[in-house]
Design a protein around this motif. Structure first.
Motif, PDB file in Angstrom:
ATOM      1  N   LYS A  44       3.972   4.425   1.256  1.00  0.00           N
ATOM      2  CA  LYS A  44       3.225   3.815   2.361  1.00  0.00           C
ATOM      3  C   LYS A  44       3.574   4.460   3.698  1.00  0.00           C
ATOM      4  N   ALA A  45       4.785   4.936   3.837  1.00  0.00           N
ATOM      5  CA  ALA A  45       5.157   5.642   5.063  1.00  0.00           C
ATOM      6  C   ALA A  45       4.469   6.998   5.143  1.00  0.00           C
ATOM      7  N   ILE A  46       4.271   7.631   3.983  1.00  0.00           N
ATOM      8  CA  ILE A  46       3.607   8.935   3.965  1.00  0.00           C
ATOM      9  C   ILE A  46       2.117   8.786   4.257  1.00  0.00           C
ATOM     10  N   ASN A  47       1.470   7.765   3.668  1.00  0.00           N
ATOM     11  CA  ASN A  47       0.017   7.642   3.885  1.00  0.00           C
ATOM     12  C   ASN A  47      -0.343   6.865   5.150  1.00  0.00           C
ATOM     13  N   GLY A  48       0.661   6.271   5.823  1.00  0.00           N
ATOM     14  CA  GLY A  48       0.411   5.616   7.105  1.00  0.00           C
ATOM     15  C   GLY A  48       0.210   4.117   7.039  1.00  0.00           C
ATOM     16  N   VAL A  49       0.166   3.543   5.823  1.00  0.00           N
ATOM     17  CA  VAL A  49       0.079   2.081   5.720  1.00  0.00           C
ATOM     18  C   VAL A  49       1.246   1.450   6.476  1.00  0.00           C
ATOM     19  N   ILE A  50       2.414   2.085   6.370  1.00  0.00           N
ATOM     20  CA  ILE A  50       3.558   1.768   7.233  1.00  0.00           C
ATOM     21  C   ILE A  50       3.617   2.852   8.303  1.00  0.00           C
ATOM     22  N   PRO A  51       3.591   2.531   9.566  1.00  0.00           N
ATOM     23  CA  PRO A  51       3.704   1.204  10.172  1.00  0.00           C
ATOM     24  C   PRO A  51       2.369   0.607  10.653  1.00  0.00           C
ATOM     25  N   TYR A  52       1.211   1.285  10.384  1.00  0.00           N
ATOM     26  CA  TYR A  52      -0.046   0.851  10.986  1.00  0.00           C
ATOM     27  C   TYR A  52      -0.507  -0.519  10.486  1.00  0.00           C
ATOM     28  N   PHE A  53      -0.274  -0.815   9.208  1.00  0.00           N
ATOM     29  CA  PHE A  53      -0.714  -2.094   8.657  1.00  0.00           C
ATOM     30  C   PHE A  53       0.434  -2.973   8.184  1.00  0.00           C
ATOM     31  N   GLN A  54       1.562  -2.364   7.922  1.00  0.00           N
ATOM     32  CA  GLN A  54       2.744  -3.103   7.480  1.00  0.00           C
ATOM     33  C   GLN A  54       3.893  -2.719   8.398  1.00  0.00           C
ATOM     34  N   PRO A  55       4.287  -3.593   9.311  1.00  0.00           N
ATOM     35  CA  PRO A  55       5.290  -3.230  10.314  1.00  0.00           C
ATOM     36  C   PRO A  55       6.631  -2.871   9.699  1.00  0.00           C
ATOM     37  N   ALA A  56       7.231  -1.842  10.250  1.00  0.00           N
ATOM     38  CA  ALA A  56       8.576  -1.416   9.860  1.00  0.00           C
ATOM     39  C   ALA A  56       9.082  -0.450  10.928  1.00  0.00           C
ATOM     40  N   LYS A  57      10.376  -0.317  11.009  1.00  0.00           N
ATOM     41  CA  LYS A  57      10.986   0.617  11.946  1.00  0.00           C
ATOM     42  C   LYS A  57      11.254   1.934  11.227  1.00  0.00           C
ATOM     43  N   LEU A  58      10.717   3.023  11.776  1.00  0.00           N
ATOM     44  CA  LEU A  58      10.894   4.348  11.199  1.00  0.00           C
ATOM     45  C   LEU A  58      11.732   5.220  12.124  1.00  0.00           C
ATOM     46  N   SER A  59      12.545   6.071  11.524  1.00  0.00           N
ATOM     47  CA  SER A  59      13.294   7.057  12.313  1.00  0.00           C
ATOM     48  C   SER A  59      13.357   8.352  11.517  1.00  0.00           C
ATOM     49  N   GLY A  60      13.766   9.436  12.177  1.00  0.00           N
ATOM     50  CA  GLY A  60      13.697  10.746  11.544  1.00  0.00           C
ATOM     51  C   GLY A  60      12.290  11.297  11.668  1.00  0.00           C
ATOM     52  N   ASP A  61      11.937  12.241  10.790  1.00  0.00           N
ATOM     53  CA  ASP A  61      10.604  12.842  10.883  1.00  0.00           C
ATOM     54  C   ASP A  61      10.048  13.117   9.503  1.00  0.00           C
ATOM     55  N   MET A  62       8.730  13.313   9.465  1.00  0.00           N
ATOM     56  CA  MET A  62       7.979  13.611   8.260  1.00  0.00           C
ATOM     57  C   MET A  62       6.955  14.662   8.647  1.00  0.00           C
TER      58      MET A  62
END
Length: 460
Positions: A44-62
């Protein structure tokens, strides 16, 4: 190349920490690990569901080809990444299957002729012509899974994500899916699969990643063997055949067009059903089911889930008769507890505790059930915030806590890791010893081998 650089993901607590992974074009990466470890969250972090639709804190890079995916909005991300979710029905927008394949392409403003050319190309390439012009509501769970796979293939993106893609597939459908993966590899796609069932990927994967303790552990393919699988308590790496099961379980073939007299603790008499818009009956049979654990197997679309819906009273036009312990009973919530294939349809309340309280007034019974299925620490969590495997386990806990003689489960190991599957087996066996009649529709031969019981194969 897709790269994760010191990537971390946190909800209320850390889920993934300092992940460093690389995914190459033309290669398949398999992500595995216990239910709730973060596999789906990573996708979900790769396809963007996180964080756009499912909130979460992300750090680092992709990054992809040196550009940060985290800087892209959903529209830009979707032009690169295509996903098949754990529950494919959540990504359907159309009623007709061909319309569904065209939907994403129409949103990209592709000319109609090019859309049909691409659909024809990919359905021919992937051997999915039988999925064209079908009513999605009449498809089996496995057919919906294959439709979702074909629809995202038509998008011709660079990166393909699959979340538990084999969960509803029979052996023939898994073979079809393997052919899809081979074609996508040949086209140079980046393929990432989050999966518990590993046997069908053994000869296809190029990278094996085990997620545990919030970390990603990469193993060389040469090290992925039965010793590693057993040491890490993962699902079987070797395919289990039906002939193996027949040697250790009671087995019978049941034609779905048979009027033979039925015997058993539970008798299903004159079970006849067909869709209003289709001339052919889905089934017309009598079936007897014994007390204990009973597995119903058969190819996708044979009518297994429809049979369960008739048994439980969800198909309102059904007129068959059901006898339990020689007494005529009506399909009723009072005597049957069911865990359906799409567990999201069965979650109604705002907390795990209030959900299980729907089936029992005994606090001790509820706590025992939640403890058994590893959910006692999530009493106050919203059920819809749980992972797919955790939702499944909540419904199993509810079935245990309820005091009903018949327990019905449709693909219950979808989303379950090896350890949780074994816990479920222990609980099913305990319920069987306490006199329950348990019916399990499944394609999971590993479950049957480890659990044992009676096998009923539905055939034409």
């Amino acid at each position: 190349m897709l790269k994760l650089n010191h990537f971390s993901l946190t909800y209320d607590q850390p889920i993934l920490e300092d992940i460093n992974l690389s995914f190459k074009p033309g290669e398949i990466t398999v992500l595995t690990g216990s239910s709730g470890c973060g596999k789906s969250s990573l996708l979900k972090a790769i396809n963007g569901v996180i964080p756009y639709f499912q909130p979460a804190k992300l750090s680092g890079d992709m990054t992809y080809d040196g550009k940060s995916l985290l800087d892209l909005d959903m529209a830009e991300r979707s032009s690169l990444v295509a996903s098949v979710f754990q529950n494919p029905k959540t990504q359907f927008y159309a009623v007709n299957s061909t319309d569904e394949m065209a939907f994403a392409l129409e949103n990209r403003n592709i000319p109609a002729k090019d859309i049909f050319d691409r659909i024809n190309y990919y359905t021919d390439l992937l051997e999915m012509q039988d999925l064209l012009n079908r009513d999605i509501f009449t498809l089996s769970g496995g057919e919906k899974q294959l439709l979702a796979i074909t629809s995202v293939a038509c998008m011709d993106n660079d990166i393909y994500l699959f979340d538990e893609p084999s969960s509803s597939l029979d052996r023939e459908a898994i073979s079809r899916f393997k052919r899809v993966l081979i074609k996508l590899k040949e086209l140079g796609k980046i393929i990432i699969i989050a999966e518990h069932r590993l046997y069908y990927l053994k000869d296809l994967m190029d990278q094996f990643v085990l997620i545990s303790d919030n970390k990603a552990h990469v193993y060389p393919i040469s090290a992925v063997n039965d010793d590693l699988i057993q040491a890490k308590n993962l699902r079987a790496l070797t395919e289990i055949s039906k002939s193996e099961l027949i040697k250790i379980c009671s087995y019978q073939k049941q034609s779905k067009y048979s009027s033979n007299q039925a015997n058993g603790k539970l008798i299903c008499q004159r079970y006849i059903y067909q869709h209003d818009d289709q001339p052919k009956k889905i089934f017309d049979f009598n079936l007897g089911i014994d007390q204990g654990i009973n597995f119903i197997i058969g190819k996708n679309g044979i009518g297994k889930t429809t049979f369960l819906r008739c048994l439980s009273g969800l198909n309102k036009k059904f007129k068959g008769k059901t006898y339990y312990d020689k007494k005529l009973v009506k399909p009723s919530y009072k005597w049957l507890s069911e865990v359906v294939q799409d567990v999201n349809y069965q979650l109604f309340t705002e907390s795990v505790w209030s959900e299980i309280s729907l089936v029992s007034d005994s606090d001790q019974a509820k706590k025992d059930a939640l403890t058994q299925f590893g959910l006692i620490s999530k009493l106050n969590r919203h059920p819809q915030s749980l992972s797919g495997g955790e939702k499944q386990r909540l419904l199993l806990a509810m079935a245990k806590a309820s005091n009903k003689p018949i327990i019905v489960l449709d693909e219950p190991t979808s989303g379950l890791c090896h350890g949780q599957m074994n816990k479920m087996i222990e609980d099913l066996q305990k319920m069987a010893k306490n006199g329950k009649t348990i019916i399990v529709v499944t394609h999971d031969y590993e479950l049957i081998k480890n659990c044992k019981g009676n096998i009923i194969e539905l055939v034409e």
